[in-house]
Design an enzyme around this catalytic site. Structure first.
Site, short mmCIF file in Angstrom:
data_model
loop_
_atom_site.label_atom_id
_atom_site.label_comp_id
_atom_site.label_asym_id
_atom_site.label_seq_id
_atom_site.Cartn_x
_atom_site.Cartn_y
_atom_site.Cartn_z
N ARG A 68 0.31 -27.07 13.22
CA ARG A 68 0.69 -25.73 13.21
C ARG A 68 1.80 -25.40 12.37
O ARG A 68 2.22 -24.38 11.70
CB ARG A 68 0.90 -24.93 14.40
N TYR A 122 -8.39 -1.96 1.25
CA TYR A 122 -9.57 -2.39 2.21
C TYR A 122 -9.65 -1.73 3.71
O TYR A 122 -8.50 -1.62 4.13
CB TYR A 122 -9.49 -3.93 2.34
N ASP A 187 -2.82 -6.72 -3.32
CA ASP A 187 -3.93 -7.36 -3.04
C ASP A 187 -4.81 -7.82 -4.04
O ASP A 187 -5.28 -6.85 -4.64
CB ASP A 187 -4.53 -6.41 -1.87
N LYS A 212 -13.07 -14.48 -0.04
CA LYS A 212 -14.06 -13.80 -1.20
C LYS A 212 -14.17 -14.53 -2.24
O LYS A 212 -14.72 -15.86 -2.23
CB LYS A 212 -13.43 -12.52 -1.49
C1 LIG Z 1 -11.81 -8.63 3.06
C2 LIG Z 1 -10.70 -8.10 2.33
C3 LIG Z 1 -9.39 -8.29 3.11
C4 LIG Z 1 -9.40 -8.96 4.39
O1 LIG Z 1 -9.68 -10.30 4.42
P1 LIG Z 1 -10.51 -11.06 5.70
O2 LIG Z 1 -10.66 -12.42 5.10
O3 LIG Z 1 -11.69 -10.72 5.90
O4 LIG Z 1 -9.52 -11.08 7.01
C5 LIG Z 1 -8.36 -7.77 2.63
N1 LIG Z 1 -8.38 -7.22 1.54
C6 LIG Z 1 -9.36 -7.12 0.50
C7 LIG Z 1 -9.09 -6.21 -0.77
C8 LIG Z 1 -10.36 -7.54 1.22
O5 LIG Z 1 -11.61 -7.24 0.36
#
Ligand SMILES: *Cc1c(COP(=O)(O)O)cnc(C)c1O
Length: 388
Positions: A68, A122, A187, A212
């Site tokens: 951790r 998101y 993001d 993603k």
């Molecule tokens: C999916 C997504 C998130 C959240 O990510 P997780 O891995 O599902 O927790 C945050 N920002 C964007 C733009 C996303 O598409």
């Protein structure tokens, strides 16, 4: 195409080699997967000193001590992401939401709980901010209202560009100027560092849902934040205290996927550009939102990317039910094509009036373009659109 940027070598070269500098000394070729939860610590006095350093968010040399606190497999992926985002450091988390949570908590512990945010975000990120669950206080503004919304206790300005799910874009250089001393968090999940590197345009933080495009194969969950070392220290403190660590096997898969990231994203973007044009020419489609189709837009992206949003003239949910090759599913960035209805799924959790205000209506669909041939994807969309 990003070539040298601020890096020593071309982006594609760094994608292959970053985070692998220690391998030759270890006498191995592929990065090893270290699943140890604990590490031998025979010198208690020395370790006591190192525990204090870990707790302060530093990364002392020597034994990892406990997974951790530090994990070599995770650290290699982080080092690679810092290079690809041209940041001092990167910190990995269990998911994109764990990464955003840590950023908000880091700002709160730094005495800056106020957040300025631009919609759309998101759905999960919108919800986390709107509920104030973590002790943050959010002001929702338009991009040109950011400067006026900054307060002495503003820690973060949060934006997605291109945004999930509408693909709307914000000029980062202009926005960065408006942020004053607050950190601009971008993001960058939709763009990936292949098409856009926010720190180059004045942002302080690039955040990814690594689940993603970085993972790219629909089989890893993770998050990562690329930023300055001062903020990275706060993030590591939060991560050690709260435990939202990136699992080493996930980090291994994420690092394994980085060499092909530029190839995947460029090919997926090429296909997306073709599909966006076909959709724009189709009578069954009332609007198409794709960066490559918009004139007079920011120049910060190298291509339009692999995500498309469009509105259909009719019942959009019927199109989702009618696809045969594509998968009707949330998430994005995989090698296969996914389609979903944001108002029902990814953005359901957003307050209804806010959803409508930022363009997430009932007729909107979001498409994540994979590596299939454009001709097959279009054949599938073409037949599915008849179901609307
Ligand atoms: C999916 C997504 C998130 C959240 O990510 P997780 O891995 O599902 O927790 C945050 N920002 C964007 C733009 C996303 O598409």
């Amino acid at each position: 195409m990003p070539t040298l940027c601020g890096m020593n070598r071309a982006f594609t070269t760094e994608a292959v080699h970053a985070g692998r500098q220690d391998l030759a000394d270890l006498g191995v070729h592929a990065p090893p997967l270290d699943l140890s939860t604990t590490y031998p610590a025979p010198d208690s006095h020395a370790e006591a000193e190192r525990i204090a350093q870990f707790a302060a968010g530093e990364q002392p040399a020597g034994s990892a001590l406990y997974s951790r606190l530090h994990n070599p497999t995770v650290a290699r992926f982080e080092s690679a992401m810092a290079t690809l985002e041209q940041a001092d450091a990167a910190v990995g988390f269990a998911s994109g939401m764990a990464a955003l949570t840590a950023c908000l908590q880091a700002s709160v512990i730094a005495g800056k709980p106020h957040v300025v945010a631009i919609r759309p975000l998101y759905g999960g990120s919108d919800h986390l901010l709107a509920t104030g669950l973590l002790g943050t206080d959010v002001s929702w503004v338009q991009p040109d209202q950011v400067a006026g919304a900054i307060r002495p206790d503003t820690g973060l300005v949060i934006v997605e560009t291109p945004a999930n799910p509408t693909l709307s874009e914000v000029d980062l250089a202009t926005l960065a100027q408006a942020c004053g001393s607050a950190r601009l968090l971008v993001d960058n999940t939709f763009a990936t560092p292949v098409t856009q590197q926010p720190l180059v345009h004045g942002a302080s933080i690039a955040l990814h849902s690594a689940t993603k495009f970085l993972g790219g194969h629909g089989d890893v969950m993770g998050g990562v934040v690329a930023c300055d070392e001062e903020f990275a220290k706060l993030l590591r403190q939060v991560r050690i205290a709260t435990g939202g660590v990136l699992d080493p096997f996930s980090a291994y898969l994420l690092h394994r996927g980085l060499p092909t990231l530029p190839v995947r994203v460029r090919e997926q973007s090429r296909t997306a550009a073709m599909l966006a044009e076909l959709l724009a020419d189709d009578d069954r489609v009332s609007a198409v939102y794709y960066p490559g189709l918009v004139e007079d837009r920011p120049t910060q992206m190298d291509s339009g990317g692999a995500m498309i949003a469009f509105e259909v003239d009719g019942d959009a949910t019927k199109v989702v039910s009618a696809v045969r090759l594509m998968t009707p599913a949330v998430s994005l960035g995989s090698v296969d094509t996914l389609i979903q209805h944001p108002a029902s799924l990814t953005h359901r959790i957003v307050a209804e009036d806010a959803r409508a205000d930022c363009g997430v209506g009932e007729t909107l669909l979001r498409l994540s373009v994979g590596l299939e041939a454009a001709v097959d994807l279009w054949a599938d969309l073409d037949q599915a659109l008849d179901a609307r």
